[in-house]
Design an enzyme around this catalytic site. Structure first.
Site, short mmCIF file in Angstrom:
data_model
loop_
_atom_site.label_atom_id
_atom_site.label_comp_id
_atom_site.label_asym_id
_atom_site.label_seq_id
_atom_site.Cartn_x
_atom_site.Cartn_y
_atom_site.Cartn_z
N GLY A 182 -23.78 6.18 41.53
CA GLY A 182 -24.23 6.72 42.82
C GLY A 182 -25.68 6.37 43.11
N ASP A 183 -26.51 6.37 42.07
CA ASP A 183 -27.92 5.99 42.24
C ASP A 183 -28.03 4.53 42.66
OD1 ASP A 183 -28.32 8.55 41.16
OD2 ASP A 183 -28.37 7.72 39.13
#
Length: 308
Positions: A248-249
């Site tokens: 997600g980062d």
């Protein structure tokens, strides 16, 4: 300039072994030591995508020194505030099942909070400020609300990736981008989201409240981008998932890296999804070549707004 901020960084000690048995000696096949924390992951991926940035946050002790040295070797500038507490170590056991042991975050006192705020007040129009990761109880919600307010006043793009009560409060500050998963989005509205139609409906509510870009990550189902003018679904590339930590980062990093060049949200969304998938297919964070190999496999589909 792009600034990332990790309030509670860590060293992630990741160990791989064929089987894990509690209550006895286990021997690892291999281990890795990586600086952890969502904001730090964003910094590392941005640099790999060719985008300079500065990592802010709090670090202390020998573990904090290790994180700074590691990032320096990767060409990432840091401007951490020193804490009295030793930066935590998180243990991630990769066996037939995944087990995690996360250490406690540091206590951030008023003086240290003020030091971070003073750094944020120097940001200029056109800068980015990425606040990512857990926000500890030792810091009041009003502190983060003030950060958002400063970003708005100084025309700094405020990117938010957190969860829980902090997310519920900060979505009202009109951030440039937030990236909840479907569970976190559901928690904002006290509901359960099971498909992209529902996700688009509630994401649009956030846009109507002032959030400029909402990306909803939905695991194997892909992701969703909702803005004032767009509702776009992305189907993720197919591949063997090796490690979801940092995926997600990486999505956020890819979006920012593309948007800073082209100012095109849909194009940035495609690049972000490719970045998130590229990380999921590796034991560490993605490289630029991995992302570009997957770009054509990211299928984007416009969606009609669910009005139910």
């Amino acid at each position: 300039m792009i600034y990332t901020c990790t309030i509670t960084p860590s060293i992630d000690y990741t160990t791989y072994l064929p089987d894990f048995h509690k209550g006895t000696l286990n021997r690892s096949n291999e281990v890795f030591y990586y600086p952890g924390g969502k904001g730090i992951n964003v910094s590392r991926v941005l640099k790999r995508l060719g985008v300079d940035n500065i990592a802010l946050g709090f670090a202390g002790g020998f573990t904090g020194n290790y994180i700074e040295q590691f990032l320096m070797k990767e060409g990432i500038d840091t401007d951490f505030i020193q804490t009295d507490d030793i930066t935590r170590i998180n243990v991630k056991i990769k066996a037939q099942e995944e087990t995690e042991l996360n250490g406690p975050g540091p206590v951030i006192n008023a003086q240290q909070q003020s030091a971070l705020m003073n750094k944020i007040k120097t940001l200029k129009t056109g800068d980015w400020f990425v606040l990512a990761g857990s926000l500890p109880e030792s810091i009041p919600q009003s502190f983060f609300m003030e950060i958002a307010s400063i970003c708005n006043e100084q025309d700094v793009r405020f990117v938010l990736d957190t969860s829980g009560p902090a997310l519920k409060e900060l979505v009202h500050t009109e951030p440039f981008l937030i990236k909840p998963n479907e569970h976190e989005l559901g928690e904002l509205f006290d509901t359960i989201i099971v498909n992209k139609q529902q996700a688009s409906y509630y994401a649009k509510k956030l846009v109507n409240q002032g959030v400029q870009h909402v990306i909803v990550s939905m695991g194997e189902e892909g992701a969703l981008l909702v803005t004032k003018d767009l509702v776009v679904s992305a189907e993720s590339p197919k591949g063997k998932v090796v490690n979801t930590v940092g995926s997600g980062d990486s999505l956020i990093s890819g979006f920012i890296a593309s948007y800073t060049k082209d100012k095109d949200a849909e194009k940035a969304f495609r690049y972000g999804v490719a970045s998130g998938s590229a990380t999921a297919f590796r034991s560490d964070l993605c490289e630029k070549c991995d992302v570009e190999e997957l770009l054509e496999q990211v299928l984007l589909t416009p969606m009609e707004q669910d009005v139910t």
